[in-house]
Design a protein around this motif. Structure first.
Motif, short mmCIF file in Angstrom:
data_model
loop_
_atom_site.label_atom_id
_atom_site.label_comp_id
_atom_site.label_asym_id
_atom_site.label_seq_id
_atom_site.Cartn_x
_atom_site.Cartn_y
_atom_site.Cartn_z
N GLU A 116 -16.67 9.08 7.00
CA GLU A 116 -16.02 9.80 8.09
C GLU A 116 -14.52 9.53 8.05
N ILE A 117 -13.72 10.59 8.21
CA ILE A 117 -12.27 10.46 8.28
C ILE A 117 -11.85 10.60 9.74
N VAL A 118 -11.19 9.57 10.27
CA VAL A 118 -10.82 9.49 11.68
C VAL A 118 -9.30 9.53 11.79
N GLY A 119 -8.77 10.22 12.79
CA GLY A 119 -7.34 10.28 13.01
C GLY A 119 -6.79 8.93 13.44
N HIS A 120 -5.64 8.56 12.85
CA HIS A 120 -5.00 7.27 13.16
C HIS A 120 -3.48 7.41 13.16
N GLY A 121 -3.02 8.55 13.69
CA GLY A 121 -1.58 8.77 13.77
C GLY A 121 -0.98 9.17 12.43
N ARG A 122 0.35 9.14 12.40
CA ARG A 122 1.06 9.50 11.17
C ARG A 122 1.28 8.29 10.27
N THR A 123 1.67 7.18 10.88
CA THR A 123 2.01 5.96 10.16
C THR A 123 1.86 4.79 11.12
N ASN A 124 1.60 3.60 10.59
CA ASN A 124 1.53 2.42 11.44
C ASN A 124 2.86 1.70 11.54
N ALA A 125 3.93 2.42 11.25
CA ALA A 125 5.27 1.90 11.52
C ALA A 125 5.73 2.30 12.92
N GLU A 126 4.90 3.04 13.67
CA GLU A 126 5.29 3.51 15.00
C GLU A 126 4.14 3.38 15.98
N ARG A 127 4.48 3.36 17.26
CA ARG A 127 3.51 3.39 18.35
C ARG A 127 3.63 4.72 19.07
N GLN A 128 2.49 5.33 19.41
CA GLN A 128 2.56 6.59 20.13
C GLN A 128 2.77 6.39 21.62
N ALA A 138 3.17 16.14 20.00
CA ALA A 138 3.59 16.59 18.67
C ALA A 138 3.05 15.66 17.58
N LEU A 139 3.04 14.35 17.84
CA LEU A 139 2.50 13.41 16.87
C LEU A 139 1.01 13.69 16.63
N ILE A 140 0.26 13.85 17.71
CA ILE A 140 -1.18 14.13 17.58
C ILE A 140 -1.40 15.44 16.82
N ALA A 141 -0.60 16.45 17.15
CA ALA A 141 -0.75 17.75 16.49
C ALA A 141 -0.44 17.65 15.01
N GLU A 142 0.63 16.93 14.66
CA GLU A 142 1.01 16.81 13.25
C GLU A 142 -0.06 16.09 12.44
N ALA A 143 -0.52 14.94 12.95
CA ALA A 143 -1.54 14.19 12.22
C ALA A 143 -2.84 14.99 12.11
N THR A 144 -3.22 15.66 13.18
CA THR A 144 -4.46 16.44 13.19
C THR A 144 -4.39 17.59 12.20
N GLU A 145 -3.23 18.25 12.15
CA GLU A 145 -3.07 19.39 11.22
C GLU A 145 -3.22 18.94 9.78
N VAL A 146 -2.63 17.79 9.43
CA VAL A 146 -2.72 17.29 8.06
C VAL A 146 -4.16 16.93 7.71
N LEU A 147 -4.83 16.18 8.58
CA LEU A 147 -6.21 15.78 8.29
C LEU A 147 -7.13 16.99 8.21
N THR A 148 -6.92 17.96 9.08
CA THR A 148 -7.76 19.16 9.06
C THR A 148 -7.56 19.95 7.77
N LEU A 159 -7.94 6.81 16.68
CA LEU A 159 -7.48 5.48 17.07
C LEU A 159 -5.96 5.49 16.99
N GLY A 160 -5.29 5.17 18.07
CA GLY A 160 -3.85 5.15 18.06
C GLY A 160 -3.30 4.07 17.15
N PRO A 161 -2.22 4.33 16.41
CA PRO A 161 -1.61 3.27 15.64
C PRO A 161 -1.20 2.12 16.57
N TRP A 162 -1.59 0.91 16.19
CA TRP A 162 -1.34 -0.29 17.01
C TRP A 162 -2.11 -0.26 18.33
N ILE A 163 -3.23 0.45 18.38
CA ILE A 163 -4.01 0.56 19.63
C ILE A 163 -3.08 0.96 20.77
#
Length: 297
Positions: A116-128, A138-148, A159-163
């Motif tokens: 299973e591939i689960v969304g986890h943001g764009r990068t773990n260098a940032e917190r949402q 916009a962050l959620i939309a960008e990550a979701t579009e790429v994974l989709t 899962l949000g980057p850095w919870i």
């Protein structure tokens, strides 16, 4: 289900519920313990942003810690993959969307396993959670579009980057079509979160105790300590699950548990769990969420 007004001491997402008072149901096959592995595959910015530290970092660029984390994608993740293949165990792979660019072929290797591939943001260098609502959307939309686009279907979980969550994260995830989130460790069963506009989203237990970052990076546990905790938790939860259906998650990061001296004891712990597959449901977070959706009130 209606949302309660948030206060300074309350989030308003769910009400108190004691585990012994809840309805009892089964996982598939009449099992009562569901076990899933959350494998975090993450990318980081060189010379900037957040990142777990093996040792106190110096001035940027922090080569020591950046290279340690990068080893996880270049080496550790592949060793973890081979271990999971040998055990016949699935994973929920928590993916930073920029990994498709930064580490071509890595996510594809886990897709080929049927994970299973689960969304986890764009990068773990940032917190949402520190972003404005518009920026977080916009962050959620960008990550979701790429994974989709890459996976051919939208991810069901996040899962949000850095919870990291803001006060509106569950609302934004529900509005973006997510069916479950993993950030909260408040229960051993899936629970419904109320969202604005009369919606809801399922919260699936995600571990902070059986998580190699808090255990090994923060508490300085050894690989054997962590593996022993996994085994002890499994045996105790298997016994506890006679009375109620439970979820046991194990959160892993390849740059930590992929290290040879930690991988070996972890393998032994997972062999113990895999050897009980007739008694427990070894599955993915998404499968647990799908099964629980019709059973959790």
């Amino acid at each position: 289900m209606t949302i309660s007004e948030p206060t300074m001491s309350s989030h308003g997402r769910y009400t108190y519920s004691a585990l012994p008072d809840r309805p009892v149901y089964d996982w598939p096959g009449g099992r009562r313990l569901a076990v899933y592995l959350a494998l975090n595959l993450e990318t980081f910015d060189f010379g900037a942003g957040l990142g777990a530290e093996l040792a106190p970092g110096g001035p940027q660029p922090d080569v020591l810690n950046y290279a340690w984390r990068d080893w996880g994608n270049r080496v550790g993740a592949w060793r973890v993959r081979d271990m999971l293949d040998a055990l016949g165990v699935p994973a929920s792979v928590l993916v930073n969307s920029r990994l498709y660019r930064d580490c071509p072929g890595l996510i594809e290797a886990f897709r080929a396993r049927g994970d299973e591939i689960v969304g986890h943001g764009r990068t773990n260098a940032e917190r949402q959670g520190t972003l404005s609502e518009a920026e977080e959307r916009a962050l959620i939309a960008e990550a979701t579009e790429v994974l989709t686009r890459e996976e051919g279907r939208a991810p069901a979980g996040w899962l949000g980057p850095w919870i990291s969550q803001s006060r509106v994260t569950p609302d934004l995830l529900a509005e973006a079509g997510y069916r479950y989130l993993l950030d909260w460790c408040h229960d051993d069963q899936p629970t419904w979160f109320v969202t604005r506009g009369g919606g809801r989203i399922l919260s699936l237990p995600y571990p902070q105790e059986l998580n190699d970052i808090p255990a090994i990076v923060a508490r300085k546990d050894t690989g054997r300590d962590f593996a022993e905790a996994v085994t002890d938790a499994f045996e105790e939860m298997l016994e506890q699950s006679r009375r109620a259906p439970l979820v046991m998650g194990i959160a892993l990061h390849p740059y930590i548990v992929g290290q040879p001296h930690r991988l070996r004891p972890l393998r032994r712990a997972l062999e113990r769990i895999a050897g009980q597959r007739d008694a427990v449901w070894i599955t993915t977070a998404g499968a647990i969420a799908a099964h629980a959706t019709e059973r959790v009130k």
